[in-house]
Design an enzyme around this catalytic site. Structure first.
Site, PDB file in Angstrom:
ATOM      1  CB  ALA A  63      -0.892  -0.027   1.239  1.00 30.54           C
ATOM      2  N   GLY A 108       0.600  -4.938   1.059  1.00 32.36           N
ATOM      3  CA  GLY A 108      -0.591  -5.008   0.209  1.00 32.36           C
ATOM      4  C   GLY A 108      -0.337  -5.746  -1.100  1.00 32.36           C
ATOM      5  CD  GLU A 111      -2.262  -7.302   3.246  1.00 32.33           C
ATOM      6  OE1 GLU A 111      -1.900  -6.185   2.849  1.00 32.33           O
ATOM      7  OE2 GLU A 111      -2.817  -7.470   4.342  1.00 32.33           O
ATOM      8  CD  GLU A 131       1.653  -5.350   6.042  1.00 29.84           C
ATOM      9  OE1 GLU A 131       2.435  -6.278   6.359  1.00 29.84           O
ATOM     10  OE2 GLU A 131       0.981  -5.360   5.000  1.00 29.84           O
TER      11      GLU A 131
HETATM   12  N1  DAK Z   1       4.553   3.110  -1.003  1.00 29.05           N
HETATM   13  C1  DAK Z   1       4.890   4.263  -1.659  1.00 29.05           C
HETATM   14  N2  DAK Z   1       5.983   4.376  -2.438  1.00 29.05           N
HETATM   15  C2  DAK Z   1       6.783   3.297  -2.540  1.00 29.05           C
HETATM   16  C3  DAK Z   1       6.502   2.074  -1.877  1.00 29.05           C
HETATM   17  C4  DAK Z   1       5.314   2.002  -1.079  1.00 29.05           C
HETATM   18  N3  DAK Z   1       4.909   0.892  -0.454  1.00 29.05           N
HETATM   19  N4  DAK Z   1       7.495   1.202  -2.170  1.00 29.05           N
HETATM   20  C5  DAK Z   1       8.347   1.850  -2.977  1.00 29.05           C
HETATM   21  N5  DAK Z   1       7.925   3.102  -3.208  1.00 29.05           N
HETATM   22  C6  DAK Z   1       8.563   4.142  -4.038  1.00 29.05           C
HETATM   23  C7  DAK Z   1       9.777   4.717  -3.325  1.00 29.05           C
HETATM   24  O1  DAK Z   1       9.375   5.721  -2.416  1.00 29.05           O
HETATM   25  C8  DAK Z   1      10.546   5.267  -4.497  1.00 29.05           C
HETATM   26  O2  DAK Z   1       9.970   6.475  -4.912  1.00 29.05           O
HETATM   27  P1  DAK Z   1      10.877   7.775  -5.259  1.00 29.05           P
HETATM   28  O3  DAK Z   1      11.693   8.013  -4.030  1.00 29.05           O
HETATM   29  O4  DAK Z   1      11.705   7.317  -6.428  1.00 29.05           O
HETATM   30  O5  DAK Z   1       9.891   8.838  -5.573  1.00 29.05           O
HETATM   31  C9  DAK Z   1      10.300   4.251  -5.594  1.00 29.05           C
HETATM   32  O6  DAK Z   1       9.122   3.556  -5.202  1.00 29.05           O
HETATM   33  C10 DAK Z   1      11.413   3.238  -5.739  1.00 29.05           C
HETATM   34  O7  DAK Z   1      11.642   2.661  -4.466  1.00 29.05           O
HETATM   35  P2  DAK Z   1      13.105   2.533  -3.815  1.00 29.05           P
HETATM   36  O8  DAK Z   1      13.990   3.629  -4.289  1.00 29.05           O
HETATM   37  O9  DAK Z   1      12.925   2.358  -2.359  1.00 29.05           O
HETATM   38  O10 DAK Z   1      13.590   1.188  -4.501  1.00 29.05           O
HETATM   39  P3  DAK Z   1      14.606   0.116  -3.909  1.00 29.05           P
HETATM   40  O11 DAK Z   1      14.873  -0.843  -5.000  1.00 29.05           O
HETATM   41  O12 DAK Z   1      15.765   0.772  -3.238  1.00 29.05           O
HETATM   42  O13 DAK Z   1      13.787  -0.647  -2.747  1.00 29.05           O
HETATM   43  C11 DAK Z   1      11.865  -1.777  -1.828  1.00 29.05           C
HETATM   44  C12 DAK Z   1      12.669  -1.395  -3.106  1.00 29.05           C
HETATM   45  C13 DAK Z   1      10.575  -2.466  -2.253  1.00 29.05           C
HETATM   46  C14 DAK Z   1      12.686  -2.729  -0.951  1.00 29.05           C
HETATM   47  C15 DAK Z   1      11.574  -0.477  -1.038  1.00 29.05           C
HETATM   48  O14 DAK Z   1      10.990   0.483  -1.928  1.00 29.05           O
HETATM   49  C16 DAK Z   1      10.619  -0.687   0.078  1.00 29.05           C
HETATM   50  O15 DAK Z   1      10.992  -1.201   1.164  1.00 29.05           O
HETATM   51  N6  DAK Z   1       9.364  -0.291  -0.114  1.00 29.05           N
HETATM   52  C17 DAK Z   1       8.349  -0.384   0.908  1.00 29.05           C
HETATM   53  C18 DAK Z   1       7.876  -1.808   1.017  1.00 29.05           C
HETATM   54  C19 DAK Z   1       6.872  -1.975   2.116  1.00 29.05           C
HETATM   55  O16 DAK Z   1       7.159  -1.747   3.310  1.00 29.05           O
HETATM   56  N7  DAK Z   1       5.697  -2.340   1.703  1.00 29.05           N
HETATM   57  C20 DAK Z   1       4.597  -2.564   2.641  1.00 29.05           C
HETATM   58  C21 DAK Z   1       3.818  -1.299   2.748  1.00 29.05           C
HETATM   59  S1  DAK Z   1       2.689  -1.432   4.075  1.00 29.05           S
HETATM   60  C22 DAK Z   1      -4.314  -1.039   6.183  1.00 29.05           C
HETATM   61  C23 DAK Z   1      -4.374  -1.060   4.824  1.00 29.05           C
HETATM   62  C24 DAK Z   1      -3.309  -1.489   4.123  1.00 29.05           C
HETATM   63  C25 DAK Z   1      -2.164  -1.904   4.727  1.00 29.05           C
HETATM   64  C26 DAK Z   1      -2.111  -1.870   6.095  1.00 29.05           C
HETATM   65  C27 DAK Z   1      -3.171  -1.464   6.814  1.00 29.05           C
HETATM   66  N8  DAK Z   1      -5.433  -0.596   6.934  1.00 29.05           N
HETATM   67  C28 DAK Z   1      -6.092   0.579   6.524  1.00 29.05           C
HETATM   68  C29 DAK Z   1      -5.769  -1.204   8.170  1.00 29.05           C
HETATM   69  C30 DAK Z   1      -1.041  -2.269   3.935  1.00 29.05           C
HETATM   70  C31 DAK Z   1       0.177  -1.940   4.314  1.00 29.05           C
HETATM   71  C32 DAK Z   1       1.319  -2.065   3.422  1.00 29.05           C
HETATM   72  O17 DAK Z   1       1.278  -2.558   2.322  1.00 29.05           O
END
Ligand code: DAK
Length: 277
Positions: A63, A108, A111, A131
Site C-alpha cells: 500500500a 498489500g 495481500e 507492516e
Molecule cells: N509506497 C509508496 N511508495 C513506494 C513504496 C510504497 N509501499 N514502495 C516503494 N515506493 C517508491 C519509493 O518511495 C521510491 O519512490 P521515489 O523516491 O523514487 O519517488 C520508488 O518507489 C522506488 O523505491 P526505492 O527507491 O525504495 O527502490 P529500492 O529498490 O531501493 O527498494 C523496496 C525497493 C521495495 C525494498 C523499497 O521500496 C521498500 O521497502 N518499499 C516499501 C515496502 C513496504 O514496506 N511495503 C509494505 C507497505 S505497508 C491497512 C491497509 C493497508 C495496509 C495496512 C493497513 N489498513 C487501513 C488497516 C497495507 C500496508 C502495506 O502494504
C-alpha cells in the site's frame, strides 16, 4: 485510466497495475481504477484473468506508505475498506484470476496476490508482510489469507518477524504454485527475461483454464471458496448444488457428448467449443 491497463487476448484478460515509478504501490486511485477494471471485464468472452505489475522489478511494493502516513483512524479504516472491497471482488470474481508476480510483492502486494486464485512468480520475486515494522498490522486481509494459504505457524512467523522471503521459499511453503526463471544462453547471458517467461507461463496456464467448460470452471471456483468457509457437512452440500447446476447446460452436453463420440470413433472431434451456456 492512469494506473491500470487492460488487454484482452482471445479469452484471456490481462490487468496490469501500471505505477512503475512507485513500484506499483497501491494508492486510493490505483484501488479505484482496479475496481473499475474488474467491473469492465466482459464475462461473455473472457474466461480467465491475469493480474500483474508493470516492469520487471515489482509486482506491487505494498500500500502507498506516503498516502497512509497522514491518515486519521477513520481515514485508515476507510482506506482499509476500499482495499478489502477490491480484494474481495478479485477473490469472488466469477472467473479465475492468476497473479503473475514479477519482483516485490510486499504488504498489500503480497495481500492482493493472495486474493487471486493462483500465484506464479518470477525467480526474482520477493514476498513479505513488513507492516509490523511500520507500526501497523496487515490491513488488506494478510493475517487471514496468509494463514489459510501457508498455515498459521508459517504465517505468524512471516508477519511477526516482517521478514521477506524469496521465490524459492515462497514455493516451498506453498505460497506460489510455480517459479519461472529467465532463459540464459551457454555463456550465462539472459536471452529471455524472467518477466517475459513469467507472462508466457501465466498465459499458457490461463489458456489451459479458458479451454475448459466455463460454467464448470466458475462453479469449481465458487465451490472451493465457499466450501472452505464452512464445515465439511455444509461444504459437500455446496458442491452438490454447484455440481447439479452444471447439468442441462450446453457445455455439459457438449463435454459429455464429445467423450461418448470419441469412444465410438477416436477420430471424432477432440477440442470442444464450449459456449458458456
Ligand atoms: N509506497 C509508496 N511508495 C513506494 C513504496 C510504497 N509501499 N514502495 C516503494 N515506493 C517508491 C519509493 O518511495 C521510491 O519512490 P521515489 O523516491 O523514487 O519517488 C520508488 O518507489 C522506488 O523505491 P526505492 O527507491 O525504495 O527502490 P529500492 O529498490 O531501493 O527498494 C523496496 C525497493 C521495495 C525494498 C523499497 O521500496 C521498500 O521497502 N518499499 C516499501 C515496502 C513496504 O514496506 N511495503 C509494505 C507497505 S505497508 C491497512 C491497509 C493497508 C495496509 C495496512 C493497513 N489498513 C487501513 C488497516 C497495507 C500496508 C502495506 O502494504
Amino acid at each position: 485510466m492512469e494506473f491500470v491497463l487492460y488487454e484482452q487476448k482471445d479469452a484471456i484478460g490481462i490487468i496490469t497495475i501500471n505505477r512503475e515509478k512507485a513500484l506499483n504501490a497501491l494508492n486510493s486511485q490505483v484501488l479505484d481504477e482496479l475496481n473499475e477494471a474488474f467491473d469492465a471485464v466482459d464475462l461473455n468472452t473472457v474466461r480467465c484473468l491475469i493480474l500483474t505489475g508493470a516492469g520487471e522489478k515489482s509486482f506491487v511494493a505494498g500500500a502507498d506508505i506516503g498516502e497512509m502516513s497522514t491518515l486519521t483512524k477513520a481515514e485508515g479504516e476507510a482506506f482499509g475498506k476500499k482495499g478489502n472491497d477490491v480484494f474481495r471482488k478479485i477473490e469472488t470474481f466469477p472467473i479465475p484470476v492468476i497473479a503473475a508476480i514479477n519482483g516485490f510483492a510486499l504488504g498489500g502486494g503480497c495481500e492482493i496476490s493472495m486474493s487471486c486464485d493462483i500465484r506464479i512468480c518470477s525467480e526474482n520475486a520477493m514476498f513479505g508482510q513488513p507492516e509490523v515494522g511500520l507500526g501497523i498490522t496487515p490491513g488488506f486481509g494478510g493475517t487471514q489469507r496468509l494463514a489459510r494459504l501457508v498455515g498459521a505457524g508459517m504465517a505468524k512467523q512471516m508477519i511477526y518477524t516482517a521478514r521477506n522471503i524469496k521465490a524459492d521459499e515462497a514455493y516451498r511453503i506453498g505460497l506460489v504454485n510455480e517459479v519461472v526463471k529467465a532463459t540464459v544462453d551457454e555463456e550465462g547471458n539472459v536471452t529471455v527475461s524472467a518477466k517475459e517467461n513469467l507472462m508466457a507461463a501465466a498465459e499458457k496456464m490461463a489458456a489451459s483454464i479458458a479451454k475448459n467448460a466455463p460454467i464448470a470452471v466458475r462453479n469449481c471456483k465458487k465451490a472451493i471458496n465457499d466450501g472452505l468457509e464452512v464445515d465439511m457437512d455444509k461444504a459437500v452440500v455446496i458442491e452438490e448444488k454447484l455440481f447439479g447446476d452444471c447439468f442441462e447446460t450446453e457445455d455439459q452436453k457438449a463435454g459429455m457428448g464429445n467423450f461418448l463420440k470419441k469412444k465410438d470413433d477416436p477420430t471424432k472431434v477432440k477440442v470442444v467449443d464450449f459456449k458458456n451456456c
